[in-house]
Enzyme design. Structure first.
Site, PDB file in Angstrom:
ATOM      1  CG  HIS A  28      67.927  36.535  72.048  1.00 40.22           C
ATOM      2  ND1 HIS A  28      68.669  36.213  72.917  1.00 40.22           N
ATOM      3  CD2 HIS A  28      68.016  37.511  71.573  1.00 40.22           C
ATOM      4  CE1 HIS A  28      69.373  37.211  73.606  1.00 40.22           C
ATOM      5  NE2 HIS A  28      68.774  37.892  73.001  1.00 40.22           N
ATOM      6  CG  ASN A  86      70.913  38.779  77.564  1.00 38.11           C
ATOM      7  OD1 ASN A  86      70.075  38.065  76.872  1.00 38.11           O
ATOM      8  ND2 ASN A  86      70.667  39.684  77.048  1.00 38.11           N
TER       9      ASN A  86
HETATM   10 FE1  HDD Z   1      65.164  41.517  73.815  1.00 37.43          FE
HETATM   11  C1  HDD Z   1      64.061  38.272  72.463  1.00 37.43           C
HETATM   12  C2  HDD Z   1      67.501  39.095  76.131  1.00 37.43           C
HETATM   13  C3  HDD Z   1      67.091  43.518  75.063  1.00 37.43           C
HETATM   14  C4  HDD Z   1      64.068  42.978  71.440  1.00 37.43           C
HETATM   15  N1  HDD Z   1      65.561  39.085  73.579  1.00 37.43           N
HETATM   16  C5  HDD Z   1      64.643  38.103  72.903  1.00 37.43           C
HETATM   17  C6  HDD Z   1      65.679  37.101  73.491  1.00 37.43           C
HETATM   18  C7  HDD Z   1      66.189  37.528  74.784  1.00 37.43           C
HETATM   19  C8  HDD Z   1      66.559  38.660  74.736  1.00 37.43           C
HETATM   20  C9  HDD Z   1      66.930  36.267  75.673  1.00 37.43           C
HETATM   21  C10 HDD Z   1      64.877  35.416  73.521  1.00 37.43           C
HETATM   22  C11 HDD Z   1      64.241  34.685  74.182  1.00 37.43           C
HETATM   23  C12 HDD Z   1      63.784  33.936  73.218  1.00 37.43           C
HETATM   24  O1  HDD Z   1      64.163  32.486  73.595  1.00 37.43           O
HETATM   25  O2  HDD Z   1      62.701  33.822  72.387  1.00 37.43           O
HETATM   26  N2  HDD Z   1      67.610  41.742  75.149  1.00 37.43           N
HETATM   27  C13 HDD Z   1      67.143  40.935  76.212  1.00 37.43           C
HETATM   28  C14 HDD Z   1      67.562  41.135  77.130  1.00 37.43           C
HETATM   29  C15 HDD Z   1      68.118  42.789  76.941  1.00 37.43           C
HETATM   30  C16 HDD Z   1      67.290  42.751  75.711  1.00 37.43           C
HETATM   31  C17 HDD Z   1      68.271  40.641  78.677  1.00 37.43           C
HETATM   32  C18 HDD Z   1      68.247  44.362  77.545  1.00 37.43           C
HETATM   33  C19 HDD Z   1      68.287  43.984  78.746  1.00 37.43           C
HETATM   34  N3  HDD Z   1      65.464  42.802  73.286  1.00 37.43           N
HETATM   35  C20 HDD Z   1      66.802  43.862  74.359  1.00 37.43           C
HETATM   36  C21 HDD Z   1      66.120  45.269  73.924  1.00 37.43           C
HETATM   37  C22 HDD Z   1      65.226  44.677  72.520  1.00 37.43           C
HETATM   38  C23 HDD Z   1      65.388  43.864  72.324  1.00 37.43           C
HETATM   39  C24 HDD Z   1      66.457  46.831  72.977  1.00 37.43           C
HETATM   40  C25 HDD Z   1      64.075  45.893  71.732  1.00 37.43           C
HETATM   41  C26 HDD Z   1      64.161  47.028  72.007  1.00 37.43           C
HETATM   42  N4  HDD Z   1      64.483  40.867  71.779  1.00 37.43           N
HETATM   43  C27 HDD Z   1      63.765  41.663  71.340  1.00 37.43           C
HETATM   44  C28 HDD Z   1      62.654  40.997  70.467  1.00 37.43           C
HETATM   45  C29 HDD Z   1      63.268  39.821  70.369  1.00 37.43           C
HETATM   46  C30 HDD Z   1      64.199  39.804  71.095  1.00 37.43           C
HETATM   47  C31 HDD Z   1      63.285  41.946  68.951  1.00 37.43           C
HETATM   48  C32 HDD Z   1      63.910  39.213  69.274  1.00 37.43           C
HETATM   49  C33 HDD Z   1      62.346  37.942  69.238  1.00 37.43           C
HETATM   50  C34 HDD Z   1      61.591  38.014  70.189  1.00 37.43           C
HETATM   51  O3  HDD Z   1      61.919  38.747  71.213  1.00 37.43           O
HETATM   52  O4  HDD Z   1      60.546  37.275  70.811  1.00 37.43           O
HETATM   53  O5  HDD Z   1      61.568  41.950  70.260  1.00 37.43           O
END
Ligand code: HDD
Length: 742
Positions: A118, A191
């Site tokens: 993202h 999402n």
């Molecule tokens: Fe995630 C970012 C949505 C599963 C780990 N995720 C991130 C963002 C969104 C989502 C919208 C961007 C937020 C922003 O605008 O700063 N992610 C989802 C959805 C998931 C999902 C809807 C499943 C239903 N994500 C998911 C899993 C993991 C992560 C299973 C890890 C175990 N996601 C992250 C992260 C991020 C992230 C690595 C990257 C940047 C952040 O968090 O701030 O922690």
């Protein structure tokens, strides 16, 4: 001979802003008039973001304007911002140049790590307003008082691409909402697709590695059309429901304003007695659902890589505030037990026909950011941020996320004090004993920094509150420690099929086209074949279409862990086309004009566009604009080469006889017409556009969505026709792959 010292201080003089009408003496602007930016900052944000560095300092007059004196970060006034300090005119630079040293030091450290997923996103401020109380099922403060507004910040994003990638990648879109409630921040990090690729968070790094550029070559950027992604997917059958969504037009939205948002997981609402109700969250766009087509997406990425962010910026600044309804699907244990699938499995949704969506509020985005970095880049969403009254379920994906987000923020923002950054700070009172660390802005005052203490009510600081404080739902859990996937998660294909059969034929065709496109970029035939083996468990016709598109012999079906249910009823809510807005409001008409174009038709068109709540932009052979038949000049927003029809929802071509002849020899003008036609857009045209159609080979093909604009009275009917947004029957005539659609 010694060279004369040179200075460039003139560059610091402010220059007057030049508008198109300054150049052309234009009477009509080249685009719909923009409203002034509407809502002022609140006090906190304006203090932190809007004040230019040093603007409180000394000022002086330059060219009649009061201008602040440039200073260093230490506040020292700067005399010369053009030249480093040197020994002699052409001599070496001096170490004592503290202004240069500070400027470079700061510049060298401007970047923070981009989000691992993202990375590319765009945010805006707004508010949530409760329209229906949820007090019956939740003690959450935000859900108590109808009409009350809660400040909100939303960040939309793509997933796979880097920060500088283009907006129209085929990808899931992030829909992350931060709600600054009076009992703490609630981050609903969702999402635009209601299900996810994987069931357990431990697979997330593998999924993301496989989707991102391949590690040896570092390409392809921002796309999943490569071996590693499809290798992982074809070895992970649980992903196939989500694959149906990402191969559909949901993954190439027309606008961030025309997408749904989903909390994805099952959450809990908890009332004051500790009673829990399961909930799934939905954001439904008032603008209706709309997507682009793939060939258009590819071209938009070249013509305007910022297509989505520009659209959001322009809509909000134009006063057309995007709005979504918040809907909840509420259900209890009895429903959860009777449902065909496990409500803790994030690869499954609950059809709205089974549990209707209750609308309880609206989210309005009414203010763009003051500064992209300070707000959109530094905003830190954490799924574990939920206020009292909202709680988690045991969805193993959600449980893993609750660890990951906090962890990622320390890496990205570099300090445990990231909540001190205004965009992340709650807007309700905070009181705790956490202190120190990098960039601490708000250490607790006084002598006491621990609890319990014996300093009394006034000096002793805050205390826990067992009644008001967050209390986790008292779910009992027991059992052996083990690494297992529940049997109830074993069905991987039934809802993928349900999604597919819920689509209109044209949407089904697009899914087939997308799969063929993606797999045609996969080099290993065994990966292509393995993917098709899963499609056979979803829909035989889809599998056959994809195999034929790839020139592949049909493989045996993949072995299913559980026999798929093939007769789940279609759900209309899953289709974009069935949920279109039937309105051209908020859409953009591109008007290609030449000198001498009919002024009355043009004006009638503008009137009709305005009446519909839409906007327009003028495209012309020269950026200076055109002179209409009545002698009035019109500024252009785009020169024809920079304003292809892919940037618009519908197009009108209004030319004079000379204009038609001139443009028929221009490739960009021909592309303007052929692309609009191929992308099934509504096309209005004056008779003088005929030479372009002749040269573009379109003459015999023009259909009922190609409407003549010969007189002013035609304009209204044309804009009304545009309400359908696309004329889909045409696609079956212009696409070779259409032959495979039943
Ligand atoms: Fe995630 C970012 C949505 C599963 C780990 N995720 C991130 C963002 C969104 C989502 C919208 C961007 C937020 C922003 O605008 O700063 N992610 C989802 C959805 C998931 C999902 C809807 C499943 C239903 N994500 C998911 C899993 C993991 C992560 C299973 C890890 C175990 N996601 C992250 C992260 C991020 C992230 C690595 C990257 C940047 C952040 O968090 O701030 O922690």
């Amino acid at each position: 001979m010694a060279k004369k010292p040179t200075t460039h201080n003139d560059a610091a003089k402010p220059t007057a802003k030049v508008t198109p009408s300054d150049i052309t003496g234009t009477d009509i602007g080249g685009e719909s008039p923009q409203k002034a930016s509407p809502v002022p900052n609140d006090a906190v944000l304006s203090l932190s973001f809007a004040e230019p560095q040093g603007s409180g300092g000394e000022t002086r007059q330059i060219a009649g304007d009061e201008v602040a004196t440039l200073t260093t970060q230490q506040g020292i006034p700067i005399a010369d911002n053009q030249n480093t300090l040197k020994q002699g005119v052409r001599g070496p630079a001096l170490l004592e140049d503290s202004h240069f040293r500070e400027k470079m030091f700061h510049f060298d450290h401007e970047r923070i790590p981009e989000r691992v997923v993202h990375a590319r996103g765009y945010g805006a401020h707004g508010f949530f307003e409760l329209t229906d109380s949820l007090a019956d099922v939740s003690r959450a403060d935000i859900f108590q008082r109808i009409g009350e507004r809660t400040p909100a910040f939303v960040r939309f994003s793509t997933v796979a691409g880097s920060k500088g990638s283009s907006d129209l990648a085929r990808d899931v879109r992030g829909f992350a909402v931060k709600l600054y409630t009076q009992e703490g921040n609630w981050d609903l990090v969702g999402n635009n697709i209601p299900v996810f690729f994987i069931q357990d968070a431990i697979k997330f790094p593998d999924l993301v590695h496989a989707a991102k550029p391949e590690p040896d070559r570092d390409f392809p950027q921002a796309q999943t059309a490569h071996d590693n992604f499809w290798d992982f997917i074809s070895l992970t059958p649980e992903s196939f429901h989500m694959i149906m969504w990402t191969m559909s037009d949901r993954a190439i939205p027309r606008s961030l304003r025309t997408m749904e948002g989903f909390g994805v997981h099952t959450f809990r609402l908890v009332d004051a007695e500790g009673k829990s109700t399961f909930v799934k969250f939905h954001w439904k766009p008032k603008q209706g659902l709309q997507s682009v087509v793939w060939n258009e997406a590819v071209k938009i990425n070249g013509a305007d890589p910022d297509f989505h962010r520009r659209d959001l910026w322009e809509a909000i600044n134009g006063g057309d505030f995007p709005e979504w309804e918040l809907g909840v699907q509420l259900f209890n244990d009895a429903f959860a037990d009777s449902f065909d699938f496990d409500v803790l499995d994030a690869t499954k949704l609950i059809p709205e026909e089974l549990i209707p969506v209750r609308i309880v509020g609206r989210l309005v985005l009414d203010r763009v950011v003051d500064n992209f970095f300070a707000e959109t880049e530094q905003v830190a969403f954490c799924t574990q941020n939920v206020p009292p009254g909202i709680d988690f379920s045991n969805d193993p994906l959600l449980q893993g996320r609750n660890f990951s987000y906090l962890d990622t923020q320390i890496k990205r923002l570099g300090s445990p004090n990231f909540t001190h950054i205004p965009i992340n700070a709650p807007k309700c009172p905070m009181a705790h004993f956490q202190q120190d660390g990098h960039m601490a802005m708000r250490n607790p005052a006084g002598r006491v920094n621990y609890e319990p203490n014996s300093w009394g009510a006034t000096l002793g600081g805050p205390r826990e509150d067992p009644v008001r404080g967050f209390t986790s739902f008292a779910e009992s859990a027991d059992g052996p420690k083990q690494r297992v996937r529940s049997e109830s998660f074993a069905d991987h294909y039934s809802q993928a099929r349900q999604f597919f059969v819920s689509q209109t034929p044209i949407e089904q065709k697009h899914i087939g086209d997308a799969l063929v496109f993606e797999l045609s970029k996969v080099e290993r035939p065994d990966i292509r074949s393995r993917t098709v083996s899963h499609l056979l468990n979803i829909d035989a016709m889809l599998a056959a279409t994809v195999a034929s598109g790839l020139g592949l012999a049909l493989p045996d079906p993949a072995v299913a862990a559980r026999k798929p249910i093939s007769d789940l009823p279609a759900s209309d809510r899953l289709s974009i086309v069935k949920n279109g807005p039937q309105s051209f409001k908020g859409r953009k008409l591109g008007i290609l004009l030449s000198d001498g174009a009919d002024a009355a038709v043009f004006r009638a068109l503008l009137k009709a566009v305005d009446a519909e709540g839409a906007v327009y932009e003028v495209i012309a052979p020269k950026i200076a604009g055109v002179t209409l038949s009545d002698g009035v000049t019109v500024a252009a927003k785009h020169k024809i080469d920079g304003g292809p029809s892919v940037l618009f929802d519908a197009v009108a071509i209004l030319l004079s006889t000379e204009g038609g002849e001139l443009l028929s020899g221009d490739a960009a003008a021909k592309d303007f017409a052929t692309d609009a036609f191929a992308h099934c857009k509504y096309l209005g045209f004056s008779a003088e556009a005929q030479p372009i159609f002749v040269k573009a080979g379109l003459v015999g093909d023009l259909d009922e969505a190609c409407l003549p604009l010969t007189k002013a009275a035609d304009a209204k009917a044309f804009i009304e026709a545009c309400r359908s947004l696309r004329y889909w029957p045409r696609e079956l005539k212009v696409d070779l792959d259409a032959a495979t659609v039943a």
